[in-house]
Write a protein that holds these residues in place. Structure first.
Motif, PDB file in Angstrom:
ATOM      1  N   ASP A  33       0.808  -1.221   0.000  1.00 21.14           N
ATOM      2  CA  ASP A  33       0.000   0.000   0.000  1.00 21.14           C
ATOM      3  C   ASP A  33       0.842   1.273   0.000  1.00 21.14           C
ATOM      4  N   THR A  34       2.097   1.136  -0.377  1.00 24.23           N
ATOM      5  CA  THR A  34       2.960   2.321  -0.485  1.00 24.23           C
ATOM      6  C   THR A  34       2.851   2.880  -1.908  1.00 24.23           C
ATOM      7  N   GLN A  35       2.745   4.190  -2.007  1.00 28.19           N
ATOM      8  CA  GLN A  35       2.662   4.826  -3.330  1.00 28.19           C
ATOM      9  C   GLN A  35       3.934   4.517  -4.130  1.00 28.19           C
ATOM     10  N   PHE A  36       3.741   4.225  -5.426  1.00 29.49           N
ATOM     11  CA  PHE A  36       4.901   3.971  -6.285  1.00 29.49           C
ATOM     12  C   PHE A  36       5.906   5.122  -6.225  1.00 29.49           C
ATOM     13  N   GLU A  37       5.380   6.336  -6.154  1.00 33.24           N
ATOM     14  CA  GLU A  37       6.255   7.507  -6.116  1.00 33.24           C
ATOM     15  C   GLU A  37       7.179   7.459  -4.900  1.00 33.24           C
ATOM     16  N   GLU A  42       8.904   6.783 -10.900  1.00 31.05           N
ATOM     17  CA  GLU A  42       8.137   7.852 -11.522  1.00 31.05           C
ATOM     18  C   GLU A  42       7.377   7.268 -12.723  1.00 31.05           C
ATOM     19  N   SER A  43       6.667   8.125 -13.445  1.00 27.67           N
ATOM     20  CA  SER A  43       5.739   7.650 -14.477  1.00 27.67           C
ATOM     21  C   SER A  43       6.437   6.803 -15.545  1.00 27.67           C
ATOM     22  N   LEU A  44       7.666   7.166 -15.888  1.00 25.00           N
ATOM     23  CA  LEU A  44       8.351   6.405 -16.952  1.00 25.00           C
ATOM     24  C   LEU A  44       8.696   4.993 -16.470  1.00 25.00           C
ATOM     25  N   ALA A  45       9.082   4.885 -15.205  1.00 21.24           N
ATOM     26  CA  ALA A  45       9.386   3.559 -14.656  1.00 21.24           C
ATOM     27  C   ALA A  45       8.123   2.703 -14.663  1.00 21.24           C
ATOM     28  N   LEU A  46       6.965   3.330 -14.378  1.00 26.78           N
ATOM     29  CA  LEU A  46       5.704   2.574 -14.363  1.00 26.78           C
ATOM     30  C   LEU A  46       5.282   2.201 -15.777  1.00 26.78           C
ATOM     31  N   LEU A  47       5.572   3.087 -16.730  1.00 19.21           N
ATOM     32  CA  LEU A  47       5.280   2.772 -18.139  1.00 19.21           C
ATOM     33  C   LEU A  47       6.099   1.555 -18.572  1.00 19.21           C
ATOM     34  N   GLU A  48       7.375   1.566 -18.202  1.00 18.72           N
ATOM     35  CA  GLU A  48       8.246   0.425 -18.533  1.00 18.72           C
ATOM     36  C   GLU A  48       7.735  -0.848 -17.842  1.00 18.72           C
ATOM     37  N   ILE A  65      -6.040   2.645 -16.267  1.00 22.09           N
ATOM     38  CA  ILE A  65      -5.650   1.670 -15.237  1.00 22.09           C
ATOM     39  C   ILE A  65      -4.314   2.081 -14.636  1.00 22.09           C
ATOM     40  N   LEU A  66      -3.391   2.440 -15.513  1.00 18.52           N
ATOM     41  CA  LEU A  66      -2.052   2.802 -15.044  1.00 18.52           C
ATOM     42  C   LEU A  66      -2.075   4.070 -14.207  1.00 18.52           C
ATOM     43  N   ALA A  67      -2.882   5.019 -14.648  1.00 14.93           N
ATOM     44  CA  ALA A  67      -2.938   6.291 -13.923  1.00 14.93           C
ATOM     45  C   ALA A  67      -3.564   6.085 -12.542  1.00 14.93           C
ATOM     46  N   ASP A  68      -4.533   5.166 -12.446  1.00 16.61           N
ATOM     47  CA  ASP A  68      -5.245   4.959 -11.187  1.00 16.61           C
ATOM     48  C   ASP A  68      -4.499   4.038 -10.230  1.00 16.61           C
ATOM     49  N   ALA A  69      -3.679   3.154 -10.787  1.00 20.50           N
ATOM     50  CA  ALA A  69      -3.000   2.169  -9.935  1.00 20.50           C
ATOM     51  C   ALA A  69      -1.745   2.787  -9.340  1.00 20.50           C
ATOM     52  N   THR A  70      -1.937   3.513  -8.249  1.00 23.03           N
ATOM     53  CA  THR A  70      -0.814   4.280  -7.693  1.00 23.03           C
ATOM     54  C   THR A  70      -0.041   3.504  -6.632  1.00 23.03           C
ATOM     55  N   THR A  71      -0.524   2.305  -6.283  1.00 24.17           N
ATOM     56  CA  THR A  71       0.204   1.457  -5.327  1.00 24.17           C
ATOM     57  C   THR A  71       0.321   0.043  -5.905  1.00 24.17           C
ATOM     58  N   ASP A  77      -4.369  -5.755  -8.343  1.00 20.13           N
ATOM     59  CA  ASP A  77      -5.811  -5.976  -8.523  1.00 20.13           C
ATOM     60  C   ASP A  77      -6.215  -5.743  -9.968  1.00 20.13           C
ATOM     61  N   ALA A  78      -5.695  -4.658 -10.555  1.00 24.74           N
ATOM     62  CA  ALA A  78      -6.067  -4.331 -11.933  1.00 24.74           C
ATOM     63  C   ALA A  78      -5.587  -5.410 -12.897  1.00 24.74           C
ATOM     64  N   VAL A  79      -4.358  -5.861 -12.708  1.00 25.04           N
ATOM     65  CA  VAL A  79      -3.815  -6.876 -13.611  1.00 25.04           C
ATOM     66  C   VAL A  79      -4.565  -8.193 -13.430  1.00 25.04           C
ATOM     67  N   ASN A  80      -4.833  -8.563 -12.179  1.00 22.23           N
ATOM     68  CA  ASN A  80      -5.521  -9.834 -11.944  1.00 22.23           C
ATOM     69  C   ASN A  80      -6.959  -9.799 -12.457  1.00 22.23           C
ATOM     70  N   ALA A  81      -7.609  -8.630 -12.352  1.00 22.57           N
ATOM     71  CA  ALA A  81      -8.961  -8.505 -12.907  1.00 22.57           C
ATOM     72  C   ALA A  81      -8.915  -8.745 -14.412  1.00 22.57           C
ATOM     73  N   HIS A  82      -7.891  -8.208 -15.034  1.00 24.22           N
ATOM     74  CA  HIS A  82      -7.696  -8.375 -16.474  1.00 24.22           C
ATOM     75  C   HIS A  82      -7.472  -9.831 -16.838  1.00 24.22           C
ATOM     76  N   LEU A  83      -6.643 -10.497 -16.038  1.00 24.82           N
ATOM     77  CA  LEU A  83      -6.324 -11.899 -16.304  1.00 24.82           C
ATOM     78  C   LEU A  83      -7.574 -12.761 -16.115  1.00 24.82           C
ATOM     79  N   ALA A  84      -8.403 -12.426 -15.108  1.00 29.70           N
ATOM     80  CA  ALA A  84      -9.637 -13.176 -14.865  1.00 29.70           C
ATOM     81  C   ALA A  84     -10.603 -12.990 -16.038  1.00 29.70           C
TER      82      ALA A  84
END
Lengths: 89, 406
Positions: A33-37, A42-48, A65-71, A77-84
């Motif tokens: 639950d720690t913010q990626f920041e 930063e945003s480029l690391a998350l894009l990668e 999804i990427l913009a909202d998934a800040t932790t 959760d977002a990735v697993n929802a996608h996989l499901a």
């Protein structure tokens, strides 16, 4: 296609491969639950990171999804929802 | 009134020595670092020698966060910048962010990184291209990464004029300091020993195709037939002389003069503009030709370019009128990294009273130069002139004055 649930260990491995880790951050403590920041990504690391997840799991993650998934937990959760969704379809 | 600007820190990554001490120990002894290319298989290419920086393991010096996003040239530049700051005794974390800037040069950008990502694009598709390709190949990326690493928010930028850029960056850094920025990280490091960099240099037609490291790069020699490409350079810490004195810093020397010119159109029959660049630099430094103790030559090792440089030097100093040297015969040409490394060599020459030699060269007597060959020449070096020319007509000259000279 890999339909295994996407775990925090998978995410940590992909983060390390794609963007490394900040010297002042210990990814082995509870970071769900720690913010990626705050983890030094930063945003480029998350894009990668997201492009590596997409490649490995054969999915496409939308920009919102990427913009909202800040932790890590929100991203898992977002990735697993996608996989499901993919498995159900 | 012009504000004197001095160099107080050196960080060096050279093919003949990683770090200032290793570089100078090798350079004063005439020990070269040119050898067969190891960073890729160069056997199918006409040029198979390079000056590669030895023993550099980026992970020993940089956090893992920086490794996926940096080309080799940036890793070398970041480490050289760390060393230069430490050498200058500057702790960026204790300095106001807007009082520190970064002005470097570049000639090719991060070619090795770029080549790897382009290979992924064509072999595996766009999804496989690193997000960091967005900046890792940029000309300005070394300046950017140094400024981010140390929180330097003052005036920053990059100069791109091939080999001349190494002096142009230092001149621009000096300009920014005179406008009020306290300290600028300058100099330059280049590295593109990779197939993409190689074909680009080969297309320029100036690479030596010799396989013997001792015969491959012979400027001012009747056998001159092109240069060996190298990687590396030097990062320099520059600040106002007054600030350096106030904080009790060790001062290597002052950037006392600078001149930059552009050659006339090819075929115009007009004189190349290097002589004019030298005269401008001397004039700004308030030096007569007789005040210069040594010239660090551009040393193209292309016969007509060697002739043009020798003519320019002789026109200003008279035939054989000044000792001339080209320690880059030990490293190969480092493109934008070459002139900052020559500036560092000149400052170390002042300190040790030795002009480092031009290695392997048997000077062509018809060029009329007093070339320092064989071994280092003991000399009092109070003032040095460094020359750098860039492909396409760039000429730059800088005069350094020792802080020990008064």
């Amino acid at each position: 296609m890999n339909t295994q649930p996407f775990t925090i260990d998978d995410l940590k491995r992909i983060l390390l491969e794609g963007a490394g880790a900040d010297e002042s951050v210990d990814l082995d403590r509870d970071i769900l639950d720690t913010q990626f920041e705050q983890l030094g990504y930063e945003s480029l690391a998350l894009l990668e990171t997201s492009s590596r997840i997409e490649r490995e799991y054969g999915i496409t993650l939308s920009d919102t999804i990427l913009a909202d998934a800040t932790t890590p937990r929100l991203l898992l959760d977002a990735v697993n929802a996608h996989l499901a969704d993919g498995a159900a379809a | 009134m012009t504000v004197p600007v001095v160099i107080t820190g050196l960080g060096i990554a050279s093919p003949n020595g990683l770090g200032k001490e290793a570089y100078w120990a090798a350079t004063r002894a005439g020990r070269g670092g040119i050898g067969p290319v190891t960073r890729f298989d160069a056997s199918p290419y006409p040029a198979r020698l390079a000056g590669e920086v030895p023993g550099f393991a980026a992970e020993d010096h940089l956090p893992s966060r920086l490794l996926p996003q940096t080309d080799r040239m940036t890793r070398l530049a970041l480490v050289a910048a760390d060393w230069a700051l430490a050498d200058a005794g500057i702790k960026p974390e204790d300095t106001e962010a807007f009082d520190m800037g970064v002005v470097t040069a570049s000639s090719s950008g991060g070619f090795e990184f770029g080549q790897n990502e382009l290979r992924k694009l064509w072999a595996r598709g766009s999804q496989h291209v690193s997000a960091y390709q967005s900046f890792a190949w940029f000309y300005a990326v070394n300046s950017g990464q140094i400024s981010i690493r140390h929180g330097m928010k003052g005036p920053s930028g990059v100069l791109v004029s091939d080999q001349a850029g190494g002096l142009d960056a230092v001149a621009h850094a000096r300009r920014q300091i005179r406008k009020g920025t306290r300290m600028i990280v300058s100099g330059s490091v280049d590295a593109s020993v990779c197939p993409w960099g190689w074909v680009a240099q080969l297309a320029g037609g100036r690479l030596s195709t010799q396989d013997d490291p001792d015969r491959a790069y012979l400027p001012f020699d009747a056998r001159a037939a092109g240069h060996v490409a190298g990687e590396g350079g030097a990062i320099l810490i520059m600040e106002r002389a007054e600030d350096a004195r106030e904080r009790g810093a060790r001062v290597y020397g002052e950037v006392a003069g600078y001149g930059a010119t552009f050659d006339p159109r090819p075929g115009s029959g007009r004189e190349p503009a290097l002589r004019r660049a030298i005269e401008l630099a001397l004039a700004e430094a308030g030096c007569a030709p007789g005040d210069i103790d040594v010239v660090f030559a551009d040393a193209a090792a292309v016969p007509e370019l060697d002739r043009a440089e020798a003519d320019a030097i002789s026109a200003v100093f008279g035939p054989g009128g000044v000792p001339v040297t080209a320690p880059k015969t030990m490293t190969g040409r480092l493109y934008s990294g070459a002139a900052p490394l020559d500036l560092a060599a000149a400052l170390l020459a002042m300190e040790s009273g030795l002009i480092p030699p031009t290695t392997n060269v048997d000077p062509d007597p018809s060029l009329g130069l007093d070339l320092v060959t064989g071994a280092a020449r003991p000399a009092r070096v109070g003032t040095a002139l460094v020359l750098a020319r860039g492909y396409g007509g760039f000429n730059s000259a800088a005069v350094l004055r020792s802080s020990l000279s008064d």
